[in-house]
Scaffold this motif. Structure first.
Motif, PDB file in Angstrom:
ATOM      1  N   GLY A 111      48.836 -53.430  29.247  1.00  0.00           N
ATOM      2  CA  GLY A 111      47.562 -53.551  27.769  1.00  0.00           C
ATOM      3  C   GLY A 111      48.123 -53.952  26.823  1.00  0.00           C
ATOM      4  N   ASN A 112      47.235 -54.593  25.926  1.00  0.00           N
ATOM      5  CA  ASN A 112      47.551 -55.305  24.760  1.00  0.00           C
ATOM      6  C   ASN A 112      48.341 -53.684  23.482  1.00  0.00           C
ATOM      7  OD1 ASN A 112      48.048 -56.186  22.032  1.00  0.00           O
ATOM      8  ND2 ASN A 112      46.189 -56.806  22.059  1.00  0.00           N
ATOM      9  N   PRO A 113      49.446 -54.175  22.751  1.00  0.00           N
ATOM     10  CA  PRO A 113      49.897 -52.267  22.229  1.00  0.00           C
ATOM     11  C   PRO A 113      49.020 -52.633  21.603  1.00  0.00           C
ATOM     12  CG  PRO A 113      52.104 -53.832  23.516  1.00  0.00           C
ATOM     13  CD  PRO A 113      50.495 -54.739  23.799  1.00  0.00           C
ATOM     14  N   ALA A 114      48.333 -53.505  20.508  1.00  0.00           N
ATOM     15  CA  ALA A 114      48.033 -53.279  18.722  1.00  0.00           C
ATOM     16  C   ALA A 114      47.036 -52.889  19.201  1.00  0.00           C
ATOM     17  CB  ALA A 114      47.335 -54.779  18.934  1.00  0.00           C
ATOM     18  N   GLU A 115      46.666 -52.556  20.475  1.00  0.00           N
ATOM     19  CA  GLU A 115      44.977 -51.316  20.761  1.00  0.00           C
ATOM     20  C   GLU A 115      45.558 -49.843  20.825  1.00  0.00           C
ATOM     21  OE1 GLU A 115      42.357 -52.249  23.759  1.00  0.00           O
ATOM     22  OE2 GLU A 115      43.183 -54.247  24.449  1.00  0.00           O
ATOM     23  N   ILE A 116      46.100 -49.542  20.834  1.00  0.00           N
ATOM     24  CA  ILE A 116      46.815 -48.098  20.822  1.00  0.00           C
ATOM     25  C   ILE A 116      47.441 -48.099  19.327  1.00  0.00           C
ATOM     26  CG2 ILE A 116      48.671 -46.666  21.591  1.00  0.00           C
ATOM     27  CD1 ILE A 116      50.054 -48.958  23.971  1.00  0.00           C
ATOM     28  N   ILE A 143      45.275 -43.459  24.588  1.00  0.00           N
ATOM     29  CA  ILE A 143      44.895 -43.270  25.942  1.00  0.00           C
ATOM     30  C   ILE A 143      44.223 -43.857  26.616  1.00  0.00           C
ATOM     31  CG2 ILE A 143      45.498 -40.734  26.161  1.00  0.00           C
ATOM     32  CD1 ILE A 143      41.944 -42.271  26.181  1.00  0.00           C
ATOM     33  N   LYS A 144      44.667 -45.797  26.140  1.00  0.00           N
ATOM     34  CA  LYS A 144      43.531 -46.812  26.085  1.00  0.00           C
ATOM     35  C   LYS A 144      43.708 -47.497  27.347  1.00  0.00           C
ATOM     36  CE  LYS A 144      41.428 -47.515  22.487  1.00  0.00           C
ATOM     37  NZ  LYS A 144      39.910 -47.063  21.610  1.00  0.00           N
ATOM     38  N   PHE A 145      44.874 -46.928  27.855  1.00  0.00           N
ATOM     39  CA  PHE A 145      45.245 -47.467  29.037  1.00  0.00           C
ATOM     40  C   PHE A 145      45.562 -46.606  30.654  1.00  0.00           C
ATOM     41  CE2 PHE A 145      47.218 -50.478  26.048  1.00  0.00           C
ATOM     42  CZ  PHE A 145      45.926 -51.626  26.325  1.00  0.00           C
ATOM     43  N   ASN A 146      45.194 -45.399  29.875  1.00  0.00           N
ATOM     44  CA  ASN A 146      45.916 -43.931  30.520  1.00  0.00           C
ATOM     45  C   ASN A 146      45.042 -44.043  31.746  1.00  0.00           C
ATOM     46  OD1 ASN A 146      46.866 -41.119  31.212  1.00  0.00           O
ATOM     47  ND2 ASN A 146      48.216 -42.536  30.532  1.00  0.00           N
ATOM     48  N   ALA A 147      44.773 -44.272  32.425  1.00  0.00           N
ATOM     49  CA  ALA A 147      43.687 -44.582  33.647  1.00  0.00           C
ATOM     50  C   ALA A 147      43.881 -44.419  35.115  1.00  0.00           C
ATOM     51  CB  ALA A 147      42.087 -45.437  33.069  1.00  0.00           C
ATOM     52  N   VAL A 148      43.540 -44.239  35.978  1.00  0.00           N
ATOM     53  CA  VAL A 148      43.574 -44.145  37.436  1.00  0.00           C
ATOM     54  C   VAL A 148      42.892 -45.142  37.928  1.00  0.00           C
ATOM     55  CG1 VAL A 148      43.721 -42.749  39.475  1.00  0.00           C
ATOM     56  CG2 VAL A 148      44.938 -41.846  37.413  1.00  0.00           C
ATOM     57  N   CYS A 149      43.552 -45.982  38.764  1.00  0.00           N
ATOM     58  CA  CYS A 149      43.206 -46.825  39.686  1.00  0.00           C
ATOM     59  C   CYS A 149      42.953 -46.169  40.875  1.00  0.00           C
ATOM     60  CB  CYS A 149      43.177 -48.257  40.087  1.00  0.00           C
ATOM     61  SG  CYS A 149      42.806 -49.184  38.331  1.00  0.00           S
ATOM     62  N   TYR A 184      38.020 -46.923  43.294  1.00  0.00           N
ATOM     63  CA  TYR A 184      37.241 -46.253  42.384  1.00  0.00           C
ATOM     64  C   TYR A 184      38.684 -46.170  41.014  1.00  0.00           C
ATOM     65  CZ  TYR A 184      34.768 -43.459  45.246  1.00  0.00           C
ATOM     66  OH  TYR A 184      33.976 -43.692  46.441  1.00  0.00           O
ATOM     67  N   PHE A 185      37.712 -46.725  40.255  1.00  0.00           N
ATOM     68  CA  PHE A 185      38.660 -46.553  38.347  1.00  0.00           C
ATOM     69  C   PHE A 185      38.104 -44.881  38.366  1.00  0.00           C
ATOM     70  CE2 PHE A 185      38.580 -47.193  33.862  1.00  0.00           C
ATOM     71  CZ  PHE A 185      39.906 -47.953  33.522  1.00  0.00           C
ATOM     72  N   ILE A 186      39.244 -43.941  37.512  1.00  0.00           N
ATOM     73  CA  ILE A 186      38.668 -42.952  36.923  1.00  0.00           C
ATOM     74  C   ILE A 186      39.455 -43.083  35.831  1.00  0.00           C
ATOM     75  CG2 ILE A 186      39.284 -40.897  37.325  1.00  0.00           C
ATOM     76  CD1 ILE A 186      39.958 -40.848  40.169  1.00  0.00           C
ATOM     77  N   HIS A 187      38.911 -42.252  34.589  1.00  0.00           N
ATOM     78  CA  HIS A 187      39.734 -42.392  33.271  1.00  0.00           C
ATOM     79  C   HIS A 187      38.157 -41.575  32.361  1.00  0.00           C
ATOM     80  CE1 HIS A 187      41.137 -43.722  29.401  1.00  0.00           C
ATOM     81  NE2 HIS A 187      41.808 -43.351  30.023  1.00  0.00           N
ATOM     82  N   ASN A 188      38.692 -41.513  31.758  1.00  0.00           N
ATOM     83  CA  ASN A 188      37.588 -41.134  30.300  1.00  0.00           C
ATOM     84  C   ASN A 188      37.113 -42.457  29.466  1.00  0.00           C
ATOM     85  OD1 ASN A 188      36.046 -41.000  27.611  1.00  0.00           O
ATOM     86  ND2 ASN A 188      37.223 -38.975  27.518  1.00  0.00           N
ATOM     87  N   ILE A 189      35.756 -42.847  29.919  1.00  0.00           N
ATOM     88  CA  ILE A 189      35.087 -44.288  30.163  1.00  0.00           C
ATOM     89  C   ILE A 189      35.425 -44.750  28.159  1.00  0.00           C
ATOM     90  CG2 ILE A 189      33.984 -45.881  30.833  1.00  0.00           C
ATOM     91  CD1 ILE A 189      35.619 -44.933  32.552  1.00  0.00           C
ATOM     92  N   LYS A 190      34.551 -43.697  27.486  1.00  0.00           N
ATOM     93  CA  LYS A 190      34.330 -43.695  26.451  1.00  0.00           C
ATOM     94  C   LYS A 190      35.474 -44.524  25.718  1.00  0.00           C
ATOM     95  CE  LYS A 190      33.311 -41.162  22.081  1.00  0.00           C
ATOM     96  NZ  LYS A 190      32.920 -39.454  21.944  1.00  0.00           N
ATOM     97  N   TYR A 191      36.498 -44.083  25.742  1.00  0.00           N
ATOM     98  CA  TYR A 191      38.010 -44.791  25.084  1.00  0.00           C
ATOM     99  C   TYR A 191      38.823 -45.547  25.897  1.00  0.00           C
ATOM    100  CZ  TYR A 191      36.765 -40.561  22.203  1.00  0.00           C
ATOM    101  OH  TYR A 191      36.049 -39.562  21.796  1.00  0.00           O
ATOM    102  N   THR A 192      38.684 -46.043  27.651  1.00  0.00           N
ATOM    103  CA  THR A 192      38.757 -47.167  27.886  1.00  0.00           C
ATOM    104  C   THR A 192      39.234 -48.322  27.133  1.00  0.00           C
ATOM    105  OG1 THR A 192      38.523 -46.383  29.943  1.00  0.00           O
ATOM    106  CG2 THR A 192      39.343 -47.935  30.064  1.00  0.00           C
ATOM    107  N   SER A 193      39.954 -49.357  26.898  1.00  0.00           N
ATOM    108  CA  SER A 193      40.425 -50.705  27.155  1.00  0.00           C
ATOM    109  C   SER A 193      39.220 -51.360  26.760  1.00  0.00           C
ATOM    110  CB  SER A 193      41.919 -51.021  26.674  1.00  0.00           C
ATOM    111  OG  SER A 193      41.895 -52.380  26.638  1.00  0.00           O
ATOM    112  N   PRO A 194      38.627 -51.895  26.269  1.00  0.00           N
ATOM    113  CA  PRO A 194      36.981 -53.181  27.011  1.00  0.00           C
ATOM    114  C   PRO A 194      38.084 -54.029  28.123  1.00  0.00           C
ATOM    115  CG  PRO A 194      36.805 -52.594  24.414  1.00  0.00           C
ATOM    116  CD  PRO A 194      38.322 -52.246  25.211  1.00  0.00           C
TER     117      PRO A 194
END
Length: 218
Positions: A60-65, A73-79, A83-93
């Motif tokens: 990830g780009n640290p500037a997004e954090i 939590i922009k990159f704190n997802a599970v793959c 499946y891609f599992i995360h709070n999609i509202k806050y996921t990095s685009p």
């Protein structure tokens, strides 16, 4: 050679164990972006894309954090493999775009610290203490989920950390940072992992400690 990403604050015995396994280890420094307790955690900055089907690390780009939750939590997802599992509202685009291009199906959960909250055992098996994640994944017949009790994991500055953040898979081992046998659900955790043909490795010399996951890049 596998590349392993682990916090530079991880205990020396686990760092040495990984080095002696022949992997190329990368110690993740503090990034100066968020809370001191998690600022060197790999799962704050990286996301492992998949488990068994050609997984790789998304950087990830640290500037997004941002400094505080939920902006950290922009990159704190599970793959998983599908499946891609995360709070999609806050996921990095950028990470969302990567997941779409990889062909992963999205599962939205409320817990933003998704990877911290999940021990990813294989491409369709997870251990979690988070009730919301557990309920969300139970809707999918091809995901096997073990629900455990929350807590029993140290994280400086917080009441407790997460077992997902205290673990990672390297080859056919699930490695835990600290004494897994002291966890009240030790038996069910170890049985769940071993039933999938994997070994459990832990370090009884110190308490279970959330170090921000151990991430493997192939």
């Amino acid at each position: 050679m596998k590349s392993i990403y682990i916090s530079y604050l991880a205990p020396k015995n686990i760092i040495n164990y990984i080095k002696n396994s022949g992997c190329n280890i990368h110690l993740v420094p503090s990034g100066g972006r968020t809370y001191n307790a998690v600022d060197s955690h790999p799962d704050i900055y990286f996301c492992k894309m998949g488990v068994t089907e050609h997984p790789y690390i998304f950087r990830g780009n640290p500037a997004e954090i941002g400094a505080a939750y939920p902006q950290n939590i922009k990159f704190n997802a599970v793959c998983l493999d599908r499946y891609f599992i995360h709070n999609i509202k806050y996921t990095s685009p950028a990470l969302l775009s990567e997941a779409r291009e990889t062909g992963l199906e999205f599962i939205n959960v409320n817990q933003g610290y998704t990877k911290c909250s999940c021990v990813v055992v294989d491409g369709h098996s997870i251990i979690t203490s988070d009730e919301g994640i557990y309920r969300a994944l139970n809707r999918y017949s091809d995901i096997e989920t073990l629900k455990i009790r929350a807590g029993f994991v140290n994280l400086e500055g917080f009441d407790y950390g997460f077992l997902g953040g205290a673990s990672g898979r390297i080859g056919n081992e699930i490695i835990f940072s600290g004494n897994l046998s002291a966890h009240p659900d030790y038996s069910s955790i170890s049985q769940f992992i071993e039933a999938r043909g994997l070994a459990v490795k832990y370090f009884p010399e110190y308490p279970l400690t959330d170090i921000g996951s151990i991430l493997t890049d192939f």
